[in-house]
Design a protein around this motif. Structure first.
Motif, short mmCIF file in Angstrom:
data_model
loop_
_atom_site.label_atom_id
_atom_site.label_comp_id
_atom_site.label_asym_id
_atom_site.label_seq_id
_atom_site.Cartn_x
_atom_site.Cartn_y
_atom_site.Cartn_z
N SER A 99 0.79 -1.23 0.00
CA SER A 99 0.00 0.00 0.00
C SER A 99 0.83 1.28 0.00
N LEU A 100 2.16 1.18 -0.04
CA LEU A 100 2.98 2.39 -0.09
C LEU A 100 3.07 2.89 -1.53
N ALA A 101 1.91 3.09 -2.11
CA ALA A 101 1.77 3.52 -3.50
C ALA A 101 0.44 4.24 -3.64
N GLU A 102 0.26 4.91 -4.77
CA GLU A 102 -0.97 5.67 -4.96
C GLU A 102 -2.18 4.75 -5.17
N PHE A 103 -1.95 3.59 -5.75
CA PHE A 103 -3.03 2.63 -6.00
C PHE A 103 -2.55 1.23 -5.65
N VAL A 104 -3.49 0.34 -5.30
CA VAL A 104 -3.16 -1.04 -4.99
C VAL A 104 -4.27 -1.94 -5.53
N LEU A 105 -3.88 -3.14 -5.98
CA LEU A 105 -4.80 -4.13 -6.53
C LEU A 105 -5.09 -5.20 -5.48
N LEU A 106 -6.39 -5.49 -5.26
CA LEU A 106 -6.80 -6.46 -4.26
C LEU A 106 -7.92 -7.34 -4.78
N SER A 107 -8.09 -8.51 -4.18
CA SER A 107 -9.28 -9.32 -4.42
C SER A 107 -10.42 -8.75 -3.59
N ALA A 108 -11.62 -8.81 -4.14
CA ALA A 108 -12.77 -8.23 -3.44
C ALA A 108 -13.01 -8.91 -2.10
N ASN A 109 -12.66 -10.20 -1.98
CA ASN A 109 -12.90 -10.88 -0.71
C ASN A 109 -11.89 -10.51 0.37
N GLU A 110 -10.89 -9.68 0.03
CA GLU A 110 -9.95 -9.18 1.02
C GLU A 110 -10.34 -7.80 1.53
N VAL A 111 -11.37 -7.20 0.92
CA VAL A 111 -11.73 -5.81 1.15
C VAL A 111 -13.02 -5.73 1.95
N SER A 112 -13.16 -4.66 2.73
CA SER A 112 -14.38 -4.43 3.50
C SER A 112 -14.66 -2.93 3.48
N HIS A 113 -15.93 -2.57 3.64
CA HIS A 113 -16.26 -1.15 3.77
C HIS A 113 -15.68 -0.59 5.06
N LYS A 114 -15.06 0.55 4.96
CA LYS A 114 -14.39 1.20 6.09
C LYS A 114 -15.41 1.64 7.15
N PRO A 115 -15.02 1.58 8.44
CA PRO A 115 -15.92 2.12 9.47
C PRO A 115 -16.23 3.60 9.20
N LYS A 116 -17.48 3.95 9.32
CA LYS A 116 -17.90 5.33 9.03
C LYS A 116 -17.32 6.32 10.03
N CYS A 117 -17.06 5.86 11.24
CA CYS A 117 -16.63 6.78 12.30
C CYS A 117 -15.14 7.09 12.27
N LEU A 118 -14.37 6.45 11.37
CA LEU A 118 -12.93 6.63 11.36
C LEU A 118 -12.47 7.42 10.14
N GLU A 126 -17.00 -7.74 10.39
CA GLU A 126 -17.38 -7.86 11.81
C GLU A 126 -16.63 -6.84 12.66
N ILE A 127 -15.37 -6.65 12.35
CA ILE A 127 -14.56 -5.69 13.10
C ILE A 127 -15.06 -4.27 12.86
N ARG A 128 -15.48 -3.97 11.64
CA ARG A 128 -16.05 -2.65 11.33
C ARG A 128 -17.25 -2.36 12.22
N ASP A 129 -18.11 -3.35 12.39
CA ASP A 129 -19.29 -3.15 13.23
C ASP A 129 -18.88 -2.87 14.67
N MET A 130 -17.84 -3.55 15.15
CA MET A 130 -17.37 -3.32 16.52
C MET A 130 -16.77 -1.92 16.66
N VAL A 131 -16.06 -1.47 15.60
CA VAL A 131 -15.49 -0.12 15.63
C VAL A 131 -16.60 0.92 15.63
N ASP A 132 -17.59 0.75 14.76
CA ASP A 132 -18.69 1.72 14.69
C ASP A 132 -19.52 1.72 15.96
#
Length: 385
Positions: free
Chosen positions: A137-156, A335-341
């Motif tokens: 991720s020390l770059a402007e863009f990064v390529l990932l599989s969708a199953n590695e990604v999650s929606h970011k917590p809204k509060c952060l 699941e972790i996002r929900d705990m953060v929110d």
């Protein structure tokens, strides 16, 4: 005519929605060989990621988290194993991983989706833990599989969010997948976390405490109040003398998470409740060192023999011995996002660096004795999306 133009220029057509022009390069920090901090190199000509599979996404990076594994990988840690993962048929030449981009945590925005990606859309704010065999991720863009990604917590913010994914998925893999803990079976269990003030430790304390466990941690004296503030019930200062002595005086534990390694195995398993399903899970294993030293096949056999013999030895004493490993998981991050929110978990950012200060960020991580995570801000805000 429109269809012919679109299909003759598929790459441009896909990028028109996210960029004013087709891009082939981007700024990034890379290494061209393994070594110390001097091998880090900034370039404006790193290869722009290309979607090769329909379940992949390109993320514009706003913030990247650094972990001790990034420092280790800079020096060549796990090179043999990770090369096999990148190129299982051994088709490419040695050193084909270079130029290599480090950084295991990312928080940013989806810029492009593969054809089979249904759960995300362009513009979604996301976070992810990047597997160590992929470009980081020390770059402007990064390529990932969708199953590695999650929606970011809204509060952060993105900087706060980048402090969580890698340590969270590592702790989740060790405590949930390997240790068998869940939010519905954790109440009143006694958990010991050896090395509680680092990234994995600070996350683990908060997660199992939110699930109702009684949490004991080891740390230096100056981190005691910090960890109590995260929810630790009992804190043992490892600088005051042999830590096993005060721990032995306590009631025995249902699970131990070891972030320290060294000689802890020689005494830590005696602290578990025997014949009750209690587990010792260590994140400090010789697996990568074995494969680097002996080669992939022999190293895996050596590791299997080691863990099997130790597991059998301790099973005879009524406790379970396990190795824990990082495992990328978008579902765990959901699941972790929900705990953060829900304010059950908060990010612990020790220090933030700019994109131009990546070498200084590595120096900070390399010094050790962390009180949370080191984060690099890659892009400011979201105005440029």
């Amino acid at each position: 005519m429109r269809l012919r133009v679109q299909f003759s220029l598929p790459r441009c057509a896909r990028l028109l929605s996210t960029s004013s022009r087709c891009r082939t390069v981007m700024p990034a920090w890379v290494i061209d060989k393994y070594g110390s901090n001097e091998v880090l190199r900034f370039t404006k000509n790193a290869s722009f990621p290309i979607i090769n599979y329909p379940n992949e996404v390109i993320v514009k990076v706003f913030a990247a988290g650094l972990s001790p594994i990034d420092v280790a990988m800079r020096g060549g840690y796990g090179a043999a194993t990770l090369s096999m993962k990148r190129d299982p048929l051994n088709i490419k030449q040695s050193g084909s991983e270079f130029p290599l981009v480090l950084g295991r945590d990312v928080s940013g925005v989806i810029m492009e989706c593969g054809l089979d990606v249904k759960h995300f859309r362009e513009g979604d704010e996301v976070w992810a833990a990047i597997p160590p065999w992929k470009q980081g991720s020390l770059a402007e863009f990064v390529l990932l599989s969708a199953n590695e990604v999650s929606h970011k917590p809204k509060c952060l913010s993105h900087i706060e969010a980048a402090a969580i994914p890698y340590v969270a998925t590592t702790a989740w893999s060790a405590l949930v997948n390997t240790g068998g803990l869940r939010k519905d079976n954790c109440a009143n269990k006694r958990i010991l976390i050896l090395g509680g003030s680092g990234g994995v430790g600070t996350f683990a304390v908060q997660m199992v405490k939110a699930w109702g466990a009684h949490v004991t941690v080891t740390c230096s004296q100056n981190a005691e109040q910090f960890l109590r503030g995260l929810g630790a019930d009992h804190v043992v200062d490892y600088t005051a003398g042999p830590v096993e002595e005060p721990l032995s005086a306590l009631e025995k534990f249902d699970l131990i998470l070891d972030n320290v390694g060294g000689d802890t195995e020689s005494w830590a398993l005696k602290l578990l409740k025997p014949w009750s399903g209690a587990k010792y899970v260590t994140l400090v294993t010789p697996f990568m060192q074995n494969t680097d030293r002996l080669g992939v096949a022999d190293g895996m056999m050596q590791s299997a023999a080691t863990v099997a013999s130790k597991a059998l030895k301790h099973l005879m004493k009524g406790v379970h011995y396990r190795w824990g490993f990082f495992a990328p998981s978008g579902c765990a991050l959901d699941e972790i996002r929900d705990m953060v929110d829900a304010k059950q978990i908060r990010p612990v950012v020790e220090e933030t660096f700019s994109f131009s200060q990546v070498p200084q960020a590595f120096e900070k991580v390399e010094k050790g004795h962390a009180r949370g995570k080191t984060v690099v801000q890659i892009s400011k805000g979201g105005d440029d999306v």
